[in-house]
Design a protein around this motif. Structure first.
Motif, mmCIF file in Angstrom:
data_model
loop_
_atom_site.group_PDB
_atom_site.id
_atom_site.type_symbol
_atom_site.label_atom_id
_atom_site.label_comp_id
_atom_site.label_asym_id
_atom_site.label_seq_id
_atom_site.Cartn_x
_atom_site.Cartn_y
_atom_site.Cartn_z
ATOM 1 N N GLY A 9 0.823 -1.197 0.000
ATOM 2 C CA GLY A 9 0.000 0.000 0.000
ATOM 3 C C GLY A 9 0.854 1.243 0.000
ATOM 4 N N LEU A 10 0.209 2.364 0.259
ATOM 5 C CA LEU A 10 0.888 3.657 0.287
ATOM 6 C C LEU A 10 1.165 4.036 1.742
ATOM 7 C CD1 LEU A 10 1.813 6.273 -1.125
ATOM 8 C CD2 LEU A 10 -0.555 7.094 -0.915
ATOM 9 N N VAL A 11 2.408 4.352 2.024
ATOM 10 C CA VAL A 11 2.833 4.684 3.380
ATOM 11 C C VAL A 11 3.699 5.931 3.334
ATOM 12 C CG1 VAL A 11 3.934 3.819 5.488
ATOM 13 C CG2 VAL A 11 2.877 2.222 3.896
ATOM 14 N N GLN A 12 3.596 6.747 4.341
ATOM 15 C CA GLN A 12 4.456 7.923 4.418
ATOM 16 C C GLN A 12 5.840 7.535 4.924
ATOM 17 O OE1 GLN A 12 2.479 10.952 6.791
ATOM 18 N NE2 GLN A 12 1.696 11.919 4.927
ATOM 19 N N ALA A 13 6.828 8.265 4.495
ATOM 20 C CA ALA A 13 8.193 8.032 4.971
ATOM 21 C C ALA A 13 8.225 8.116 6.491
ATOM 22 C CB ALA A 13 9.139 9.054 4.363
ATOM 23 N N GLY A 14 8.953 7.199 7.085
ATOM 24 C CA GLY A 14 9.016 7.125 8.531
ATOM 25 C C GLY A 14 8.008 6.172 9.135
ATOM 26 N N GLY A 15 7.049 5.771 8.340
ATOM 27 C CA GLY A 15 6.026 4.860 8.821
ATOM 28 C C GLY A 15 6.480 3.421 8.761
ATOM 29 N N SER A 16 5.544 2.520 8.995
ATOM 30 C CA SER A 16 5.855 1.100 8.989
ATOM 31 C C SER A 16 4.803 0.344 8.198
ATOM 32 C CB SER A 16 5.933 0.559 10.415
ATOM 33 O OG SER A 16 4.694 0.754 11.081
ATOM 34 N N LEU A 17 5.171 -0.873 7.822
ATOM 35 C CA LEU A 17 4.297 -1.701 7.002
ATOM 36 C C LEU A 17 4.554 -3.162 7.336
ATOM 37 C CD1 LEU A 17 2.259 -1.151 4.635
ATOM 38 C CD2 LEU A 17 4.111 -1.807 3.100
ATOM 39 N N ARG A 18 3.529 -3.958 7.216
ATOM 40 C CA ARG A 18 3.673 -5.387 7.444
ATOM 41 C C ARG A 18 3.115 -6.133 6.248
ATOM 42 N NH1 ARG A 18 1.198 -9.921 9.903
ATOM 43 N NH2 ARG A 18 2.624 -11.095 11.266
ATOM 44 N N LEU A 19 3.969 -6.888 5.591
ATOM 45 C CA LEU A 19 3.570 -7.707 4.453
ATOM 46 C C LEU A 19 3.370 -9.136 4.928
ATOM 47 C CD1 LEU A 19 6.158 -6.415 1.817
ATOM 48 C CD2 LEU A 19 3.842 -5.559 2.264
ATOM 49 N N SER A 20 2.430 -9.818 4.300
ATOM 50 C CA SER A 20 2.158 -11.204 4.651
ATOM 51 C C SER A 20 2.204 -12.069 3.408
ATOM 52 C CB SER A 20 0.783 -11.311 5.315
ATOM 53 O OG SER A 20 0.523 -12.636 5.718
ATOM 54 N N ASN A 73 3.610 -20.741 11.969
ATOM 55 C CA ASN A 73 3.416 -22.116 11.521
ATOM 56 C C ASN A 73 1.949 -22.522 11.550
ATOM 57 O OD1 ASN A 73 6.119 -22.715 10.932
ATOM 58 N ND2 ASN A 73 6.567 -23.072 13.082
ATOM 59 N N ALA A 74 1.201 -22.008 12.500
ATOM 60 C CA ALA A 74 -0.214 -22.368 12.614
ATOM 61 C C ALA A 74 -1.000 -21.890 11.396
ATOM 62 C CB ALA A 74 -0.795 -21.794 13.888
ATOM 63 N N ARG A 75 -0.672 -20.689 10.932
ATOM 64 C CA ARG A 75 -1.380 -20.126 9.778
ATOM 65 C C ARG A 75 -0.651 -20.406 8.461
ATOM 66 N NH1 ARG A 75 -2.384 -15.946 13.653
ATOM 67 N NH2 ARG A 75 -4.611 -15.674 13.994
ATOM 68 N N ASN A 76 0.548 -20.988 8.542
ATOM 69 C CA ASN A 76 1.374 -21.254 7.366
ATOM 70 C C ASN A 76 1.604 -19.979 6.552
ATOM 71 O OD1 ASN A 76 2.932 -23.275 6.332
ATOM 72 N ND2 ASN A 76 1.414 -23.990 4.855
ATOM 73 N N THR A 77 2.035 -18.976 7.247
ATOM 74 C CA THR A 77 2.337 -17.704 6.599
ATOM 75 C C THR A 77 3.701 -17.199 7.062
ATOM 76 O OG1 THR A 77 1.292 -16.410 8.350
ATOM 77 C CG2 THR A 77 -0.103 -17.025 6.484
ATOM 78 N N ILE A 78 4.280 -16.321 6.265
ATOM 79 C CA ILE A 78 5.431 -15.550 6.714
ATOM 80 C C ILE A 78 5.072 -14.085 6.613
ATOM 81 C CG2 ILE A 78 7.132 -17.291 6.079
ATOM 82 C CD1 ILE A 78 7.866 -15.505 3.656
ATOM 83 N N ALA A 79 5.736 -13.286 7.391
ATOM 84 C CA ALA A 79 5.459 -11.853 7.392
ATOM 85 C C ALA A 79 6.772 -11.083 7.363
ATOM 86 C CB ALA A 79 4.648 -11.464 8.623
ATOM 87 N N LEU A 80 6.701 -9.896 6.807
ATOM 88 C CA LEU A 80 7.846 -8.993 6.798
ATOM 89 C C LEU A 80 7.357 -7.643 7.297
ATOM 90 C CD1 LEU A 80 10.821 -8.419 5.988
ATOM 91 C CD2 LEU A 80 9.923 -7.581 3.809
#
Length: 120
Positions: A9-20, A73-80
């Motif tokens: 998505g769109l995030v302002q500089a200095g912000g944070s984001l979580r990808l799945s 492991n329970a959801r079989n996902t990785i996140a960044l």
């Protein structure tokens, strides 16, 4: 192995984001799961990786210290999760899987990308 990335998505500089990234299919030969990114006009680059067990991680210098890769492991996902985002972090982010022994090369299964745009 099938992978499905989400969370861009769109995030302002200095912000944070979580990808799945949802992981499915036969993962018994998978050594690691990773994230790569490709900025406009640039080659795709490695960002971070995690072993299938989740016990080991590896980061590119560009995100080291302000990002965390994790495995559910329970959801079989990785996140960044990336903090202190910069405009240079703008890219399409891909999750991938490798059966090789390199953290940064030899990934043979790829998900579709998710676009991250960091505004200044």
């Amino acid at each position: 192995v099938q992978l499905q990335a989400s969370g861009g998505g769109l995030v302002q500089a200095g912000g944070s984001l979580r990808l799945s990234c949802a992981v499915s299919g036969r993962t018994f030969s998978t050594y690691a799961l990773g994230w790569f990114r490709q900025a406009p006009g640039k080659e795709r680059e490695f960002v971070a990786a995690i072993s299938l067990s989740g016990r080991s991680t590896y980061y590119a210098d560009s995100v080291k210290g302000r990002s965390t890769i994790s495995r559910d492991n329970a959801r079989n996902t990785i996140a960044l999760a990336i903090r202190s985002l910069k405009p240079d972090d703008t890219a399409v982010y891909y999750c991938a899987a490798t059966s090789g022994r390199s953290w940064t090369e030899g990934y043979d299964s790829w998900g579709q990308g998710t676009l991250v745009t960091v505004s200044s």
